[in-house]
Every structure is written in C-alpha cells, then in structure tokens.
Design an enzyme around this catalytic site. Structure first.
Site, PDB file in Angstrom:
ATOM      1  N   GLU A  20       0.824  -1.213   0.000  1.00 22.12           N
ATOM      2  CA  GLU A  20       0.000   0.000   0.000  1.00 22.12           C
ATOM      3  C   GLU A  20       0.859   1.264   0.000  1.00 22.12           C
ATOM      4  O   GLU A  20       0.550   2.232  -0.699  1.00 22.12           O
ATOM      5  CB  GLU A  20      -0.946  -0.012   1.208  1.00 22.12           C
ATOM      6  CG  GLU A  20      -1.935  -1.168   1.219  1.00 22.12           C
ATOM      7  CD  GLU A  20      -2.797  -1.245  -0.034  1.00 22.12           C
ATOM      8  OE1 GLU A  20      -3.029  -0.193  -0.671  1.00 22.12           O
ATOM      9  OE2 GLU A  20      -3.244  -2.345  -0.389  1.00 22.12           O
ATOM     10  N   GLU A  46      -0.709  -2.312  -9.738  1.00 16.88           N
ATOM     11  CA  GLU A  46      -0.728  -3.310  -8.666  1.00 16.88           C
ATOM     12  C   GLU A  46       0.539  -4.164  -8.688  1.00 16.88           C
ATOM     13  O   GLU A  46       1.110  -4.485  -7.638  1.00 16.88           O
ATOM     14  CB  GLU A  46      -1.970  -4.197  -8.782  1.00 16.88           C
ATOM     15  CG  GLU A  46      -3.285  -3.477  -8.531  1.00 16.88           C
ATOM     16  CD  GLU A  46      -3.351  -2.844  -7.156  1.00 16.88           C
ATOM     17  OE1 GLU A  46      -2.853  -3.463  -6.195  1.00 16.88           O
ATOM     18  OE2 GLU A  46      -3.907  -1.730  -7.036  1.00 16.88           O
TER      19      GLU A  46
END
Length: 260
Positions: A104, A160
């Site tokens: 993250e 991602e």
C-alpha cells in the site's frame, strides 16, 4: 485531497476505530513506521542521481485501525494509513502485515494516485471531444468500454504489480521477511477458490492481477528482496529481528495488563 478524505473516513468509521493502545493498533503503527522509514530511505536512494527531484521530508504517517469484517488496507495521499481488521484473516504475523503495508505504501511512493488524476483529466477531455465530433454519442458509447478494457484496467493491473514488487523491497529493507507476501496471497487465493466472497472476475476484466500471476511474479522478484533481507550474512537484520520480538512481548504484556 488526502487530508479531506482522511477526515471524512474518520467520521464515517467513528464507532469502529480501535484505540491507539489496542494491540492491533500498536502492531500496525510499529510495522507501518518501519515500512515508512524504509520507503523514505529507498526513495532517496532511487532518486539520488536525479537532480530534478527535490528531496522533501515526507508528511508524518497516521495509522487508523477500523473494526470491520472487510479484508482491506490502504494509504491515502498525505500518508494516512487505514487497516480494516478483516485483513488479519490473511495476515497472521508482522512479516505478513508488513507485506500488505509495503504494497500500500508503494502506491504512494510510485505516485499512482497522481497518475490516476492526470489520466482522468485526459480522458475527460477525450470524452468531451467525442461528443463534439459526434453529438449523437455513438463515438462516446464506443470510447468508454474501449478506454476501460484497453487502457484503464491494464494500467491498474500494472500499478498493482509495481506495488507488489516495490512492496516486498520495502518489507525486506525494513527487515521483514519478504516471503510472507506469498503466504498472504496464497491464503486469499485459497479463500477465493473455496467460494468465500464469490469467484473473482477474469483477469482482463479486473483492476488487479490474478492470484496465480502475482504469486508467479513474487518468485521472480524474491531474489532481490531476499538479498536485502539477508544482507551482510543476515547481520543487518539480526539485531532488529530480536528487537521486534522484544517489542511483541512487551505489547502482549501491556495488552494482558489492560485486559486484566
């Protein structure tokens, strides 16, 4: 923008936010602080040869743990970290939590949110041009799915994957075992295959790569991450790992004392 979202989420989850002294909150802050320090160090190293980049001190991180069945964690612009307690179904220890927080924080380090804002502005202009060129909207109707399938979704998956790669580097730099990332995603994959939460969409229709894709790439990247983790024959992280054990024992004792 991030600060406004942060205040809004605090109001939204007001009744479910765990106190700072809660064991989960203490753990998230301890792990997150080490990952944040690694992110700052890596950022300076990677940008050392770029004289056009101004090295500014990062905004202080905040850590908020929300009681929720949802398995999620995210970092807002402005370095506001949120962890939903459902995540602990998959992240069972600090190494595994570090792999998630590393991922993250990597989104922020790679400025993915800023890229998305720029892309949205560009596509807004293209949509308006489509309506000017073709007022009935046929071109506009074709543009939206084409934009999604051919650019937005693939680019999201690239983000991602980049965050996966940077995330295990940050975890290893902070002396967390990068192999933990595979354990987390293997549990998620097993849960998805057992039917919990429904089957995921095909990869080409998803914002995220499939579990098999991610696990395969973790294998390809693991050599570099493990080299960092085992640097100096393991001496780099040995003392820090012992310090982590002591911190966990102290946190457990504090928790037991409060509960008693």
């Amino acid at each position: 923008m991030g600060n406004e979202q942060y205040e809004s989420l605090l109001r939204q989850h007001q009744g479910g936010i765990l106190p700072n002294g809660h064991r989960a909150s203490v753990t998230v802050q301890r792990v997150g602080s080490r990952i944040a320090a690694a992110a700052h160090k890596c950022s300076r190293q990677w940008n050392a040869n770029n004289t056009n980049i101004q090295h500014k001190s990062p905004s202080p991180y905040t850590y908020t743990v929300v009681r929720s069945p949802d398995a999620n964690a995210f970092v807002l612009p402005g370095n506001h970290v949120f962890v939903l307690t459902g995540l602990f179904k998959y992240a069972h220890d600090e190494d595994e939590l570090a792999s998630v927080l590393g991922h993250e924080m990597a989104h922020n380090l790679a400025r993915h949110a800023g890229e998305r804002v720029s892309e949205n502005i560009l596509f807004t202009i293209l949509r308006r041009l489509a309506l000017i060129i073709d007022p009935p909207g046929v071109l506009f109707a074709l543009l939206i799915p084409a934009e999604t399938l051919l650019y937005s979704l693939p680019h999201s998956r690239e983000h991602e994957m980049e965050a996966d790669r940077i995330g295990i580097i940050l975890a290893s730099e902070a002396c967390y075992d990068p192999r933990a990332a595979k354990r987390v995603f293997s549990r998620m994959k097993q849960d998805a295959e057992s039917g919990n939460g429904g089957a995921p969409p095909p990869e080409f229709l998803s914002t995220h790569p499939g579990y098999d894709t991610r696990l395969t790439f973790f294998d390809q990247w693991m050599g570099d991450a493990l080299a960092r983790f085992n640097e100096d024959s393991g001496n780099k992280c040995r003392a820090i790992r012992e310090e982590m054990k002591r911190a966990r024992r102290m946190a457990a004792k504090d928790h037991d004392r409060r509960e008693g």
